[in-house]
Design an enzyme around this catalytic site. Structure first.
Site, PDB file in Angstrom:
ATOM      1  N   LYS A 155     -28.294  -1.823 -24.506  1.00 21.67           N
ATOM      2  CA  LYS A 155     -28.980  -0.715 -23.800  1.00 21.67           C
ATOM      3  C   LYS A 155     -29.732  -1.367 -22.641  1.00 21.67           C
ATOM      4  O   LYS A 155     -30.836  -1.876 -22.806  1.00 21.67           O
ATOM      5  CB  LYS A 155     -29.946  -0.012 -24.758  1.00 21.67           C
ATOM      6  N   PRO A 156     -29.093  -1.377 -21.450  1.00 24.63           N
ATOM      7  CA  PRO A 156     -29.782  -2.001 -20.315  1.00 24.63           C
ATOM      8  C   PRO A 156     -30.888  -1.080 -19.796  1.00 24.63           C
ATOM      9  O   PRO A 156     -30.920   0.109 -20.120  1.00 24.63           O
ATOM     10  CB  PRO A 156     -28.668  -2.150 -19.273  1.00 24.63           C
ATOM     11  N   GLU A 227     -38.822 -10.858 -26.965  1.00 27.70           N
ATOM     12  CA  GLU A 227     -39.290 -11.692 -25.852  1.00 27.70           C
ATOM     13  C   GLU A 227     -40.124 -10.780 -24.977  1.00 27.70           C
ATOM     14  O   GLU A 227     -39.590  -9.852 -24.361  1.00 27.70           O
ATOM     15  CB  GLU A 227     -38.108 -12.253 -25.047  1.00 27.70           C
ATOM     16  N   CYS A 261     -41.141 -12.789 -15.885  1.00 30.45           N
ATOM     17  CA  CYS A 261     -42.030 -12.865 -17.059  1.00 30.45           C
ATOM     18  C   CYS A 261     -42.874 -14.130 -17.015  1.00 30.45           C
ATOM     19  O   CYS A 261     -43.981 -14.139 -17.545  1.00 30.45           O
ATOM     20  CB  CYS A 261     -41.225 -12.774 -18.341  1.00 30.45           C
ATOM     21  N   GLU A 356     -51.051  -7.906 -17.879  1.00 30.35           N
ATOM     22  CA  GLU A 356     -49.922  -8.296 -17.028  1.00 30.35           C
ATOM     23  C   GLU A 356     -49.902  -7.452 -15.744  1.00 30.35           C
ATOM     24  O   GLU A 356     -50.054  -6.229 -15.790  1.00 30.35           O
ATOM     25  CB  GLU A 356     -48.615  -8.105 -17.800  1.00 30.35           C
TER      26      GLU A 356
HETATM   27  P1  NAD Z   1     -40.023  -2.127 -20.868  1.00 29.81           P
HETATM   28  O1  NAD Z   1     -40.617  -2.654 -22.129  1.00 29.81           O
HETATM   29  O2  NAD Z   1     -40.653  -0.959 -20.235  1.00 29.81           O
HETATM   30  O3  NAD Z   1     -38.477  -1.734 -21.095  1.00 29.81           O
HETATM   31  C1  NAD Z   1     -37.547  -2.655 -21.604  1.00 29.81           C
HETATM   32  C2  NAD Z   1     -36.378  -1.896 -22.212  1.00 29.81           C
HETATM   33  O4  NAD Z   1     -36.828  -1.162 -23.363  1.00 29.81           O
HETATM   34  C3  NAD Z   1     -35.728  -0.876 -21.293  1.00 29.81           C
HETATM   35  O5  NAD Z   1     -34.323  -0.921 -21.490  1.00 29.81           O
HETATM   36  C4  NAD Z   1     -36.314   0.446 -21.783  1.00 29.81           C
HETATM   37  O6  NAD Z   1     -35.485   1.568 -21.518  1.00 29.81           O
HETATM   38  C5  NAD Z   1     -36.407   0.212 -23.262  1.00 29.81           C
HETATM   39  N1  NAD Z   1     -37.428   1.008 -23.975  1.00 29.81           N
HETATM   40  C6  NAD Z   1     -38.542   1.594 -23.459  1.00 29.81           C
HETATM   41  N2  NAD Z   1     -39.258   2.175 -24.462  1.00 29.81           N
HETATM   42  C7  NAD Z   1     -38.578   1.941 -25.612  1.00 29.81           C
HETATM   43  C8  NAD Z   1     -38.821   2.257 -26.991  1.00 29.81           C
HETATM   44  N3  NAD Z   1     -39.925   2.905 -27.385  1.00 29.81           N
HETATM   45  N4  NAD Z   1     -37.936   1.824 -27.923  1.00 29.81           N
HETATM   46  C9  NAD Z   1     -36.843   1.129 -27.552  1.00 29.81           C
HETATM   47  N5  NAD Z   1     -36.553   0.803 -26.276  1.00 29.81           N
HETATM   48  C10 NAD Z   1     -37.414   1.200 -25.313  1.00 29.81           C
HETATM   49  O7  NAD Z   1     -39.985  -3.388 -19.889  1.00 29.81           O
HETATM   50  P2  NAD Z   1     -39.470  -3.429 -18.359  1.00 29.81           P
HETATM   51  O8  NAD Z   1     -40.463  -2.736 -17.494  1.00 29.81           O
HETATM   52  O9  NAD Z   1     -38.043  -3.037 -18.300  1.00 29.81           O
HETATM   53  O10 NAD Z   1     -39.520  -5.021 -18.087  1.00 29.81           O
HETATM   54  C11 NAD Z   1     -40.665  -5.716 -17.723  1.00 29.81           C
HETATM   55  C12 NAD Z   1     -41.294  -6.403 -18.921  1.00 29.81           C
HETATM   56  O11 NAD Z   1     -40.363  -7.300 -19.519  1.00 29.81           O
HETATM   57  C13 NAD Z   1     -42.481  -7.255 -18.533  1.00 29.81           C
HETATM   58  O12 NAD Z   1     -43.508  -7.088 -19.487  1.00 29.81           O
HETATM   59  C14 NAD Z   1     -41.928  -8.682 -18.606  1.00 29.81           C
HETATM   60  O13 NAD Z   1     -42.894  -9.677 -18.816  1.00 29.81           O
HETATM   61  C15 NAD Z   1     -40.979  -8.563 -19.749  1.00 29.81           C
HETATM   62  N6  NAD Z   1     -39.971  -9.648 -19.737  1.00 29.81           N
HETATM   63  C16 NAD Z   1     -40.085 -10.673 -20.661  1.00 29.81           C
HETATM   64  C17 NAD Z   1     -39.172 -11.729 -20.646  1.00 29.81           C
HETATM   65  C18 NAD Z   1     -39.270 -12.879 -21.624  1.00 29.81           C
HETATM   66  O14 NAD Z   1     -38.375 -13.705 -21.659  1.00 29.81           O
HETATM   67  N7  NAD Z   1     -40.324 -12.974 -22.412  1.00 29.81           N
HETATM   68  C19 NAD Z   1     -38.131 -11.733 -19.705  1.00 29.81           C
HETATM   69  C20 NAD Z   1     -38.042 -10.675 -18.783  1.00 29.81           C
HETATM   70  C21 NAD Z   1     -38.975  -9.635 -18.816  1.00 29.81           C
END
Ligand code: NAD
Length: 459
Positions: A155-156, A227, A261, A356
């Site tokens: 699920k991207p 992560e 991140c 963040e």
């Molecule tokens: P997000 O948590 O908003 O969304 C990530 C994914 O989760 C999306 O595909 C989204 O549709 C899905 N999602 C949203 N709510 C959900 C729920 N309740 N249940 C299941 N899935 C759900 O994050 P984002 O805005 O897409 O990405 C940015 C974040 O990702 C930042 O906090 C960044 O630090 C983190 N990140 C961490 C790493 C790492 O390696 N630790 C790498 C890249 C990004």
């Protein structure tokens, strides 16, 4: 069928669209994945590698086109978009070989017992990924999950569905039906996958969503690998090379518009060199061209969307109201553009020092000595990466030892050598991946034992 339209954050123009996966189709997808899993697992690690290796040349050949689409979907400069796809393809064969090693059974013996340690698939894996590295983040989850013998539903992010689709098309071209599927949509589809009959949830994204996934997974004790976000500190000691520390700080704070991140979000500078460091940092920020990712020479594209930019603007305004000084940047342009900002005089009473930001902002906090730098750097619930710059490597290494983070860089970024894991400490992660130990988190360890013949007995 309802569609999900992907927009260019630079100008709001549509880039393309995909069909949204109806939430009530998710359980049928999981059933398809479950039906496909035994035959996929039966191929063994080398058979699975052989089914996946053709993707390497496909990714390299498609890098220009998919990279351009990636840049238009989420904004990063074209060279970085193309590079993300190309390096994924270039590294694939070496990664597959490492995963064959990780998932091949091992024999452990003592005087009486011969045990086979197997690394078998768990079953069906849901991979839920963010938008900031929309090609490599799915790859980091999907590849080890598949190589362990799981079938996968990706699920991207809803911000980058086209890149997610391209990844699945390129990786999955030679795979049997049901081994790799994609579900498009936003949190509703993510929640439905988490609630479905899956055996492993591999998630990369924000801490808040990670917490909700962990809570939802508790009911069935579904395995999770999270992560999560970070608030990475950079410590600049008084004997650091100021010019190179400032150059690094600008690159690591503003790359991908600060949406990495392991972006540098907080900079602790010894007050003895702080004025020189801040001047150099502002000069470096001024050299970075902001514009559409496809324009020549652009180093910083737009942020991913206006909602994310609004969050950064709110943090900036609150910090300034509480006494921080904005030395440059912070101006919002059309689309989702934001000029890279340097803030001086930041304190830990401010939200921007604790939560963040995920935007192009460098926050400078002046400290009296190494002890104060370490204390403040560790004053956060996060623990993804941390960096220390210093002239005397032994002293810098001693500071590095005291930084509470999963990955620490000394006079460089946090990325480790090939074979080391990508790992967050504290609330930046729960489980991790990459490297033999990381790959094995996608597998179920099984120990199959038999007795050895007693010494002296004829067999
Ligand atoms: P997000 O948590 O908003 O969304 C990530 C994914 O989760 C999306 O595909 C989204 O549709 C899905 N999602 C949203 N709510 C959900 C729920 N309740 N249940 C299941 N899935 C759900 O994050 P984002 O805005 O897409 O990405 C940015 C974040 O990702 C930042 O906090 C960044 O630090 C983190 N990140 C961490 C790493 C790492 O390696 N630790 C790498 C890249 C990004």
């Amino acid at each position: 069928m309802a569609t999900l339209v992907s927009f260019d954050p630079a100008d709001g123009q549509p880039v393309g669209e995909v069909p949204i996966t109806p939430v009530d189709e998710i359980s049928a997808m999981v059933a398809r994945a479950r039906a496909a899993q035994p035959a996929w697992a039966a191929l063994g690690p080398t058979g699975r590698r052989d089914a996946l290796r053709g993707a390497a040349s496909r990714m390299i050949e498609a890098a220009e086109a998919v990279g351009l689409q990636l840049t238009r979907e989420m904004g990063k400069p074209l060279a970085e978009g193309v590079g993300e796809v190309r390096y994924t393809g270039k590294g694939l064969i070496e990664e597959l070989d490492e995963m064959v090693e990780a998932f091949t059974a091992e024999v452990v013996e003592d005087a009486y017992t011969r045990s086979e340690m197997r690394y078998d698939g768990l079953g069906v894996c849901a991979a839920i990924t963010p938008w900031n590295f929309p090609f490599s983040m799915p790859h980091w989850m999907v590849l080890p999950a598949l190589m362990a013998g799981n079938t996968v539903i990706l699920k991207p992010s809803e911000e980058t569905p086209l890149t997610g689709q391209a990844y699945v098309d390129l990786l999955g071209a030679d795979l049997p039906d049901g081994v790799l599927q994609i579900a498009h949509g936003a949190d509703a589809q993510g929640k439905a996958l988490v609630a479905a009959d899956v055996d492993l949830i591999a998630f990369t994204g924000s801490r808040a969503v990670g917490q909700s996934i962990m809570a939802a997974a508790a009911g069935r004790l579904t395995r999770i690998i999270l992560e999560l976000g970070g608030k990475d500190p950079l410590v600049v000691l008084d004997d650091a090379d100021v010019a190179s520390a400032a150059r690094f700080a600008a690159r690591n704070s503003f790359r991908n518009a600060g949406q990495v991140c392991v972006s540098t979000e907080r900079i602790y500078v010894d007050e003895a060199i702080a004025d020189r460091f801040v001047d150099a940092l502002v000069a470096e920020a001024g050299k970075m061209k902001v514009g559409h990712g496809t324009e020549d020479g652009v180093r910083i594209g737009p942020m991913v969307n206006q909602r994310q930019r609004a969050h950064v603007l709110r943090q900036l305004a609150a910090a300034e109201a509480d006494g921080a000084r904005r030395l440059c940047g912070g101006e919002a342009g059309p689309g989702a553009f934001l000029q890279p900002a340097v803030l001086d005089g930041v304190t830990h009473a401010m939200d921007i020092a604790r939560e963040e930001t995920f935007g192009p902002v460098a926050c400078v906090i002046r400290v009296a000595d190494d002890d104060e730098a370490v204390r403040l750097a560790n004053d956060t619930p996060y623990g993804l990466g941390a960096i220390v710059f210093g002239g005397d490597e032994a002293r810098a290494a001693a500071v590095a030892d005291r930084l509470d983070a999963g990955m620490v860089g000394i006079n460089r970024g946090v990325g480790g050598a090939f074979g080391t894991p990508w790992v967050g400490a504290r609330q930046s992660g729960f489980g991790y991946h990459k490297g033999i130990a990381g790959h094995r988190q996608f597998a179920q360890v099984r120990v199959i034992s038999r007795s050895k013949p007693k010494p002296g007995k004829r067999s």
